[in-house]
Motif scaffolding. Structure first.
Motif, short mmCIF file in Angstrom:
data_model
loop_
_atom_site.label_atom_id
_atom_site.label_comp_id
_atom_site.label_asym_id
_atom_site.label_seq_id
_atom_site.Cartn_x
_atom_site.Cartn_y
_atom_site.Cartn_z
N UNK A 17 0.86 -1.18 0.00
CA UNK A 17 0.00 0.00 0.00
C UNK A 17 0.89 1.23 0.00
N UNK A 18 0.66 2.12 -0.92
CA UNK A 18 1.46 3.34 -1.01
C UNK A 18 0.95 4.34 0.03
N UNK A 19 1.88 4.95 0.75
CA UNK A 19 1.54 5.93 1.77
C UNK A 19 2.17 7.27 1.43
N UNK A 20 1.55 8.35 1.88
CA UNK A 20 2.15 9.67 1.65
C UNK A 20 3.51 9.78 2.34
N UNK A 21 4.35 10.65 1.84
CA UNK A 21 5.69 10.87 2.39
C UNK A 21 5.65 11.21 3.88
N UNK A 22 4.59 11.85 4.34
CA UNK A 22 4.51 12.28 5.74
C UNK A 22 4.48 11.10 6.71
N UNK A 23 4.18 9.89 6.23
CA UNK A 23 4.16 8.72 7.10
C UNK A 23 5.54 8.09 7.26
N UNK A 24 6.52 8.55 6.53
CA UNK A 24 7.86 7.96 6.59
C UNK A 24 8.43 8.14 8.00
N UNK A 25 9.06 7.08 8.51
CA UNK A 25 9.68 7.07 9.85
C UNK A 25 8.68 7.28 10.98
N UNK A 26 7.44 6.88 10.78
CA UNK A 26 6.45 6.95 11.86
C UNK A 26 5.96 5.53 12.16
N UNK A 27 5.47 5.35 13.36
CA UNK A 27 4.89 4.06 13.74
C UNK A 27 3.45 4.01 13.25
#
Length: 65
Positions: A17-27
């Motif tokens: 599932x592709x996620x927006x860049x803002x989710x990078x390095x988040x739990x």
């Protein structure tokens, strides 16, 4: 809490599932819901705990410690 809902199809035992860049390095917490009951596939109905010979003191448990 933000909930993102999308329908995806799993392929080759992988769910992508592709996620927006803002989710990078988040739990993230991922919940999977299927259109059919998958408990049998996960063997959830076949898990058991053998309690034979298990003894506990109910008063100690409910006394808080």
């Amino acid at each position: 809490m933000l909930v993102v809902r999308t329908r995806v199809k799993a392929g080759e035992d992988v769910l992508r599932m592709e996620l927006p860049e803002t989710y990078r390095d988040t739990n993230l917490v991922v919940t999977i819901k299927t259109e059919r009951d998958m408990a049998h596939d996960l063997l959830l109905d076949r898990v058991g705990v053998d309690t034979r010979g298990f003894v506990f003191d109910r008063d100690e448990i409910h006394a808080g410690g």
